[in-house]
Enzyme design. Sequence first.
Site, PDB file in Angstrom:
ATOM      1  N   GLY A 243     -13.679  52.869  52.256  1.00  0.00           N
ATOM      2  CA  GLY A 243     -14.236  53.586  53.397  1.00  0.00           C
ATOM      3  C   GLY A 243     -13.644  54.967  53.536  1.00  0.00           C
ATOM      4  N   GLY A 472     -10.429  46.734  51.686  1.00  0.00           N
ATOM      5  CA  GLY A 472      -9.347  47.060  50.775  1.00  0.00           C
ATOM      6  C   GLY A 472      -8.000  47.144  51.459  1.00  0.00           C
ATOM      7  N   ALA A 515      -4.344  46.923  61.418  1.00  0.00           N
ATOM      8  CA  ALA A 515      -3.310  45.896  61.306  1.00  0.00           C
ATOM      9  C   ALA A 515      -2.673  45.610  62.659  1.00  0.00           C
ATOM     10  CB  ALA A 515      -2.248  46.337  60.294  1.00  0.00           C
ATOM     11  N   LEU A 635       3.821  43.643  57.278  1.00  0.00           N
ATOM     12  CA  LEU A 635       3.316  42.277  57.170  1.00  0.00           C
ATOM     13  C   LEU A 635       3.370  41.778  55.726  1.00  0.00           C
ATOM     14  CD1 LEU A 635       0.177  42.622  59.487  1.00  0.00           C
ATOM     15  CD2 LEU A 635       2.365  41.516  60.048  1.00  0.00           C
ATOM     16  N   LYS A 706       2.975  48.969  63.026  1.00  0.00           N
ATOM     17  CA  LYS A 706       2.275  50.244  63.038  1.00  0.00           C
ATOM     18  C   LYS A 706       1.451  50.309  61.748  1.00  0.00           C
ATOM     19  CE  LYS A 706       5.991  52.992  65.228  1.00  0.00           C
ATOM     20  NZ  LYS A 706       6.814  54.190  64.943  1.00  0.00           N
ATOM     21  N   GLY A 707       0.574  51.274  61.638  1.00  0.00           N
ATOM     22  CA  GLY A 707      -0.333  51.272  60.497  1.00  0.00           C
ATOM     23  C   GLY A 707       0.234  51.953  59.272  1.00  0.00           C
ATOM     24  N   GLU A 710      -2.894  55.693  56.722  1.00  0.00           N
ATOM     25  CA  GLU A 710      -3.054  57.135  56.621  1.00  0.00           C
ATOM     26  C   GLU A 710      -1.755  57.907  56.419  1.00  0.00           C
ATOM     27  OE1 GLU A 710      -6.536  57.973  58.512  1.00  0.00           O
ATOM     28  OE2 GLU A 710      -6.561  56.187  59.744  1.00  0.00           O
TER      29      GLU A 710
END
Lengths: 749, 174, 329
Positions: A243, A472, A515, A635, A706-707, A710
Amino acid sequence: MSPVVGKPVNRVDGPDKVTGTGRYCGEIVLPGLAYGLIVGAAVANGRVVSIDETAARAAGGVFGIMTHRNTPKVANQPRLIPSLAGQPAPGESFFPMQDDVVHYWGQPVALVVADSEEAAAHAAALLDITYEPGVPVATIADGRASATQAKTLFGGLMPATDERGDVEGALAAAEVTVDATYHFAANHHNPLETSVTTAQWDGDRVTLWDSTMGVRASQLTVASLLGIPLSDVRVITHFVGGGFGSKAMVWPHVTLAAMAARHVGRPVRLALTRPQSFTSNGHREEQEQRITLGAGRDGRLTAIRHRKLSVTSPFDDWAEPATGVSTQIYGCDNYLGDHQLIHGNTMTPTFTRAPGESLGSFTLETAMDRLAYELGMDPIELRIMNHPPVDNHGNPWSSDGMADCLRRGADLFGWAGRDPTPGTRQEGNDLIGTGVAGAGYPVAFMMPVQHARARIFHDGSVVIQTSAQEFGIGVTTSMSQVGADGLGVDMDVLRFEAGDTDLPNTTSAVGSMGATMQSSAVHNAATTLRNDLIAHAVNDGKSPLHGLSPSSVKVADGRMTSTLDPSIGESYADLLQRNRLLDMEALGSWTPPGMDTPHGLLTFGAQFAEVAVDKDLGLVRVRRMTGVFAPGRVLNPKLARSQLLGGMLWGLGQALLEGNQIDRQSGRWALNNLGEYLVPVHADIPDIQVDFVEVEDDVVGPLGVKGVGEVGQVGAAAAIANAVFHATGRRMNELPMTAEVVMNGGGPG
Amino acid sequence: MAINQSTAPAETGLRGPRGEPVTLDVNGATYAIELEPRVSLLDALRDHLDMTGTKKGCDQGTCGACTVWMDGRRVLSCLTLAYSCEGHQIATIEGIAQDGELHPMQQAFIDHDAFQCGYCTPGQIMSAIALLREGNATTDADIAEHMSGNICRCQAYPNIHAAIREVRDADDGG
Amino acid sequence: MTMRPITFFRAGSIDEAVAAVSSHPDSAFLAGGTTEIDLLRLNVVQPTLLVDVNDLPLTYLEDVDDGGVRIGAMARMSDVARAPRIVERYPGMSQALLLGASEQLRNMASMGGNMCQRTRCSYFRDGQSPCNKREPGSGCSALTGINRGHAVLGTSEQCIATHPSDVAVALVALDAMIRTIGPDGTNAIPIERFFLRPADTPSIEHPLAHGELIVAIDVPALPVARTSRYVKHRDRASYEFALVSVFSAMRVDDAGNVAELRLALGGVGTVPWRAHRAEEALIGRPATPENFAAAADAEFADARTTPMNEFMVTFAKRAIVRELSEVTS
């Protein structure tokens, strides 16, 4: 405590992907399936004068042709709101084929549906469309005089100006200043799977298999535009071929697929061609940024002025916000950030991986490098010295880690002992340099309540459900881990089901929030079900656990036992079977903290790069990259590493290869395929290492996630540019840094 | 100039443009289907044989997602007409795992997390296995160069390289 | 974007192939398909009959003329690149082949087809913009458009499209011969005459009659080619057309003078560019960086540039000087 969360578990959908059996949204087998193809405008500004369908209709196999003359009117005018907000999320506040006006090259002006892909393509080419063309304005060069100050960004969710203190006064008084202007070419996402929607009606209800980063966003948008109830729109997405932001918003083709399927009375697959993907799902806009830093001789920043000028569509005030990091990653009392817009003949730009931060950080982090040279300071020490314990509102970080990332990265990369003098290392024809940059990416709490369901059957097997989609990011795997730990079962007995709006709501996995949101909801669902099961057991007179306090019962491998005497216990399956319960389920929900939570919310990191620059030809090759990040709880380190590494290499592509420009005569993007719009290939890849700094975060959700989607890209291009300076003594003011940019001294400056 | 088909030796062998029976040999099985000559091997596999493991990334020969083997050599199915494949052996990702057991390259891709979205993955694997067979994987630079026809936008490249090295070294008995 | 209905014929012999194409005005040969199918889908070429020549017995490589090689037109790029006689006698040609496209495309693309490769000019490929090569008389959008990658040598007011081939650069340096069979019999075309500069007729790229099939490429015996090299400079490290490529085969005599030189350039010309001026400037002169630079200047003296591609001249000159210097040292 946690048997699988935090472990480098292999992807549970791996076998589906390596055998090719996973079905993507353009691979759904339906009886009578027809093939749609959009015809894009061949002018960038003007009007459709006539469309002669005679030859196309005679070509054979054509079921229907839609143009502005027969396309249904949309029920609601689209409004540009980011999909993370959980509302209809069209990519632009414009829907095509409603009238004869053409705003941008490639705008859909017709849609052909036929019995094969080839027949649709042939008929589309036979449509005889005449235009009354106007003069397009689509570039900064052509539109500069018409630039206006934007008021808000992101569909009104963000102010376009951010000001505090007295930046002009502070700059005038600064002992040292740095001033630089940059030009950045447009970027296109180019996931390997172009966007595709397969639509099938059953009476008044429509099912869409849509390659989306948010099934709910697709459902909300299509229902709104068609004017039908949400309950009549089901969106299914089991596999998405990438994406990177292109599938974050819901573009016109999704709704057009539904309209076309109704028009021809058959299921329709509508896929964008690769060239169409350059004009149909947004892009990172062409932009210019200027930054001015003021500092004391001691290195303390006293002023930051950061301005951006970019091109948006005629109908939307879109700019990826450039100043979200520069306003807070380094402490500074005097700050001005703003955004100016040119409304031109392009579609509305959109989120592109690390939207705003990748280029905003490029500007800031290359300016910080200039400042370090001005001051004769080590660039790492300069950053650490200026990184504050609180954000720009004085709120403490929910978790930090920036200084540790820089220090750990310096160790891994071998920064110590670096001679900062530019142009001193040469190997053969190559000048060698190294560079560093800081990284930060916001944690954005703008989504509504998130839901997940945990269900256990009486044989002990488990299904965890949310509407999340797998493109993904590894959600299928990491949520299996979270669900297994939350419920206290082995991953092998658990299946994670997602990608369907019939499942409990989660919002689009965008802005690196997937996440955090999903794991919070899944964790709460799983632990709620566990607690329910324990409560059932301790209240069940036939249970060996009867009478115990729930807090003295623990669960592992699907078996509840007393914490005092592990020999006392029973399995979930025994409990359910004895009580003739075929299953039990629990809904878990998670309410994100408000946007006004009194915490600074960023994911931090540090980037290092070593480059070789051909001294005569200006070609840059990256030899090594090191990235260290502090994304809270990880994770699954194997999957997180992959995503961060992917982001870093996106930064490499952005730095050296990726750029598009609009042809000023036609208003057409000059590059529209993967042979000329260059993304990195195997041979471009340097030695690369990724590491983590552990930080605990009890603000961002029950698991402290946290993600990582990016932040890996943020700062990567800046580290490369800083390394190019170290190698050559030339500052890079233009992206991509192609041979002529380097040969000619770095661009406009 | 008029078309004088009566003198053309090709007369009896002309096929199409309407659909005609075609025989394709895919993964060791023979398939008789009706196709128009303009149909690519890629579309024949995906839309007519329901073998969707071979992916369409660009339809222009620029990404490698549609990589299959023809007579054991890797080629791009998007730029190959299905009619041109008659009499040749086609192999696709669907034929790589044997009796439900993954090929070592497939397992290595999983173990090294050599993909994210998975869309380029069948093409990468078809290329990677062929690469070892070609003997083009001696050095890291060889692997990188000879895999460059397969784009991975998720940028799983370092992990793909690790997977290929592992299988190569196992093949060498090392 | 189209895929027009086509009639398909699989030729069993050269005669059959030639007859099939020459008897049908909108027909074309189909070899590897790597250009033909791509452009067919883009609606840039519009044949209605494709004559598949892949079965023809033209995949051979054989020796001719005391050390030369005849390459069958249907030999695949990957096979030719690795054929021992090519690697030994013309290493620069082998390198050019291996630096082109990707292994998959090299397994498909034939040598004959490569000679007919079409430009990557985006205005040619879009099927819509004015383009004299695609639609004679419609104009050239590239002259004032996005033309970073466009040619600086061999251009005209009508066309600045770059020739994309790598191996053709080697073949023009080696004075290869293109052998054909057409409706009027056999023909042999010296390779430099095979690639036509655009001049006033950019749509005519080769002196081939309709139905004339390339059957072989003859590469003459050429001892100097045994040390030939091909270097390709590009933005991306692989799988990209050249910014500038340099083929060189040079012999320096005991006195340090250039005794023999074959030099050709890719990425800069409207045709695979034989650097005759540079060769003339160097042969008989000392092989020094100064003379290399003067030769490169001579080659580009008539270069015609745009603001976007003027860097190519400097780039190419430096690439030439570097290559010849490295060959010498």
